[in-house]
Design an enzyme around this catalytic site. Structure first.
Site, PDB file in Angstrom:
ATOM      1  CG  ASP A 179       7.046  -5.646  -8.667  1.00  0.00           C
ATOM      2  OD1 ASP A 179       5.839  -5.953  -8.527  1.00  0.00           O
ATOM      3  OD2 ASP A 179       7.936  -5.990  -7.869  1.00  0.00           O
ATOM      4  CE  LYS A 239       2.548  -9.965  -3.270  1.00  0.00           C
ATOM      5  NZ  LYS A 239       2.807 -10.544  -1.960  1.00  0.00           N
ATOM      6  CB  CYS A 243      11.725 -10.370  -0.316  1.00  0.00           C
ATOM      7  SG  CYS A 243      11.297 -12.012   0.233  1.00  0.00           S
TER       8      CYS A 243
END
Lengths: 413, 148
Positions: free
Chosen positions: A206, A232, A370
Site C-alpha cells: 500500500d 496524495k 483510520c
C-alpha cells in the site's frame, strides 16, 4: 550537507499552488499540514484537467471519431507515464482505479476468487490503514481464510522478527503499508518481500503515503502489487493505480463486470479483455488519469531524495520544537520515518487542538486516522497529526508550533 | 466565528475542567453508551428514573472539551425534569446544533446549554456537542447504545 543545496526552491514551488494563497478563518494565512489526507494540486494539474474537459473530452476505446481517438491516446499516454513513474515492465501491469482503497479491494476480491481457500492465511501489519484490513476481513469471511498480524513496537516500527513465525505453508498473501499514515514509519518492504518470496508468497504494498515522499521502483522492490492514489501525489481525487505483475493479474478473474473489460459477450459465455482492461470495467476517470499523469510529470522534475530530505527536515524541526513544549508525547518515533508528526498533549483532547489550530489558520487532522489498531497499541483514542508536503516550510512549522502553544495555554489555563 | 473564545465560552471551559455529575450510578434504572467512532469519544450515561422523573443522572467517559462540557451541562439541566421534558429538551438541543448557522435559533428553555449554539459553525464538532444528548435519548427510549 552544508554546501549541498536542495534541487528545488520551495518558494518557487509554492507559487505553483494557487490554493496556498487562500486566506482562511478571517483573513489568516493558510498553513496546510493535512497532506497525508490529501495534497494540494499545482496549477499545471488543474489546467490539464480543465483543458481536457474544454477541448478533448470524449469517451475512450470505442468512439468512431477524432475526439475519441485523441482522448484514448491521452488516457493511454497517462498509463505510460504511470508505468515509467513506478518503473513497471509494461503498461499491461498498470490498472487505473478510483484510489488506493478501491485498488486493495480489487486485489483482495479478485485474488480471493480462486486463489484463496478455507484455512489459508493472509498477513497484514498492526499499522495498516483500515483500507488494508477490512477488504481482507471481507474476503476472509467469504473464503474461510484467516488474517494474521505483524505487531509493532512502541516506536511504531514493525517487529519484523515475528514475520518468520507468522509465515506458514498456508500463507497465501502478505499485504503491507509502505509508509504509515498515522505514524510516518517507512517499512522495510524490500526485506519483507524477499522473505515472502523465499516461501513463494506474493506481496501487496500500500503505497498511498509513500509515492510522494520516497523513491518507489516496483522492479527494484520486486513487489507483486503496488497501489497508490493520485490525490496524495498532487493529482486529482478519484484516480488511483494498481500495479500488478502480469503473472498474478493473468491468474486473477475480473473485479467488476461491464463494458471495456470484455472481448466478446454472449449469454452463454463472455471472453475477458486483455490486461489491463480486464480490470477496468465501465468508463474510467479519463480526466483524472490525465491529471494524474501531469502531476507525476510535474513531481518528477524534482529529485525525490531532495524532496525526502526537505520533508525530513520539517519532521525533525517540528519534532524538536514540539518536544520543547511541556506535556507533549510524539506517537511514532521510528528511526526511519517521513512527512508525518503525530502527537498528543496532556489534558487537551486532539479534537480541541485541531479546532484551536484551525482558528489560527493551521490545517491538521485529528482522530484515529483510520488506524484504530495503532491507537489501541498506544492506548489512546486519537492523535493530532501534522503531515508535510513538498511546498511546506520551516517558517510554517514555526507558525504551527506557536499556534499550538497558544491553544494549549487556552485549554490548560 | 474565528476565535477560540467565541466557540469555547468560559462556561464550556469551566464544565470541561470541573464536570458535574461525573461518575457511575451502581443501580441505574436506565443507562446507555454513546460512541463517536470517528474521534473515539465515549460516554456512559446512568439514570435513576422514578415516577417519570429523572431523580439522578451521572456520566463517565472520555472526550474533547466540547463533549465533556456538553455532557456535564446536560446532566445538570435534565436532573429533576420529567422524562417528557428531558426528551423535549433533547429535541430542542438537537434542532439548535443542527440548524443553519445563519439562522436564528430557538434557545428558549435551553438555558445555559444554549452556549453550544456556536458549534453550528463547526460541522465536524456538532457530534461532539450532541453525543451526550443522543445517549440520553437512547437511555430514555430503551436503546442501550448510541453510535454516531
Amino acid at each position: 550537507m552544508g554546501i549541498e543545496q536542495l534541487v528545488f526552491d520551495v518558494e518557487k514551488v509554492r507559487q505553483e499552488f494557487p490554493i496556498l494563497n487562500t486566506k482562511v478563518r478571517g483573513n489568516k494565512r493558510l498553513v496546510y499540514f493535512d497532506n497525508a489526507a490529501t495534497t494540494q494540486r499545482p496549477r499545471r494539474v488543474i489546467e490539464t484537467v480543465k483543458e481536457f474537459y474544454e477541448r478533448y473530452n470524449s469517451n475512450v476505446h470505442r468512439g468512431a471519431h477524432w475526439l475519441s481517438d485523441l482522448a484514448t491516446k491521452m488516457y493511454e499516454d497517462a498509463r505510460k507515464t504511470v508505468k515509467e513513474f513506478l518503473n513497471a515492465r509494461s503498461e499491461r501491469e498498470i490498472v487505473f482505479v478510483r484510489g488506493t482503497t478501491e485498488g486493495i479491494n480489487l486485489i483482495a476480491t479478485s485474488f480471493s476468487r480462486g486463489l484463496l481457500k478455507e484455512g489459508d492465511e493472509i498477513i497484514v501489519t498492526e499499522m495498516e490503514h483500515h483500507s488494508n484490513i477490512v477488504p481482507w476481513q471481507l474476503v476472509a469471511q467469504q473464503t474461510g481464510a484467516k488474517l494474521k498480524v505483524i505487531p509493532i513496537n512502541d516506536r511504531g516500527e514493525l517487529v519484523l522478527e515475528k514475520l518468520k513465525d507468522l509465515i506458514t505453508e498456508r500463507t497465501k498473501l502478505i499485504s503491507v503499508v509502505h509508509v504509515s499514515n498515522s505514524l510516518g514509519t517507512i517499512n522495510p518492504v524490500k526485506e519483507i518481500i524477499e522473505l515472502a518470496h523465499q516461501a513463494g508468497i506474493p506481496v501487496v504494498v500500500d503505497g498511498a503515503q509513500a509515492v510522494a515522499h520516497i523513491p518507489v521502483d516496483v522492479q527494484a522492490l520486486d513487489c507483486d502489487f503496488y497501489v497508490f492514489s493520485g490525490h496524495k501525489i498532487y493529482g486529482p481525487t478519484g484516480i488511483g493505480v494498481v500495479y500488478g505483475k502480469e503473472k498474478w493479474l493473468d491468474k486473477m478473474p475480473p473485479y467488476q463486470g461491464g463494458g471495456d473489460m470484455i472481448k466478446e459477450v454472449t449469454f452463454e459465455k463472455t471472453t475477458y479483455n486483455e490486461l489491463p482492461y480486464k480490470f477496468e470495467a465501465g468508463t474510467p476517470n479519463i480526466a483524472g488519469a490525465i491529471g494524474l499523469a501531469e502531476a507525476l510529470k510535474w513531481f518528477k522534475q524534482f529529485d525525490i531524495n531532495a524532496v525526502h530530505e526537505h520533508e525530513n527536515e520539517l519532521v525533525k524541526y517540528a519534532t524538536e520544537l514540539l518536544k520543547q513544549i511541556g506535556g507533549i508525547r510524539i506517537i511514532g518515533e521510528a528511526n526511519n520515518k517521513t512527512a508525518v508528526v503525530s502527537f498528543i498533549a496532556d489534558g487537551v483532547h486532539p479534537h480541541d487542538i485541531g479546532t484551536g489550530l484551525d482558528m489560527e489558520g493551521v490545517a491538521i487532522r485529528t482522530g484515529h486516522h483510520c488506524t484504530q489498531p495503532v491507537m489501541c497499541h498506544f492506548g489512546i483514542m486519537a492523535t493530532a497529526r501534522a503531515s508535510f508536503a513538498i511546498y511546506n516550510t520551516k517558517e510554517e512549522v514555526e507558525i504551527f508550533v506557536s499556534a499550538l502553544k497558544k491553544v494549549l495555554k487556552f485549554f490548560r489555563q | 466565528m474565528n476565535s477560540l473564545e467565541e466557540l469555547y465560552q468560559e462556561l464550556i471551559l469551566e464544565h470541561n475542567r470541573y464536570p458535574r455529575n461525573f461518575g457511575v450510578i451502581e443501580n441505574p434504572t436506565h443507562k446507555a453508551r454513546g460512541l463517536n467512532p470517528l474521534c473515539g469519544d465515549e460516554i456512559n450515561l446512568y439514570l435513576v428514573v422514578e415516577d417519570g422523573t429523572i431523580k439522578d443522572i451521572k456520566f463517565q467517559g472520555q472526550g474533547c472539551a466540547i463533549s465533556k462540557a456538553s455532557a456535564s451541562m446536560m446532566t445538570e439541566i435534565v436532573k429533576g425534569k420529567t422524562v417528557e421534558e428531558a426528551l423535549d429538551l433533547y429535541k430542542k438541543f438537537h434542532d439548535m446544533v443542527t440548524a443553519d448557522f445563519t439562522q436564528e435559533v430557538d434557545t428558549d428553555k435551553l438555558g445555559p446549554v444554549a452556549v453550544f449554539s456556536g458549534v453550528r459553525a463547526f460541522p465536524a464538532r456538532v457530534k461532539c456537542a450532541s453525543l451526550a444528548w443522543h445517549a440520553l435519548e437512547a437511555a430514555l427510549t430503551g436503546k442501550e447504545e448510541y453510535s454516531e
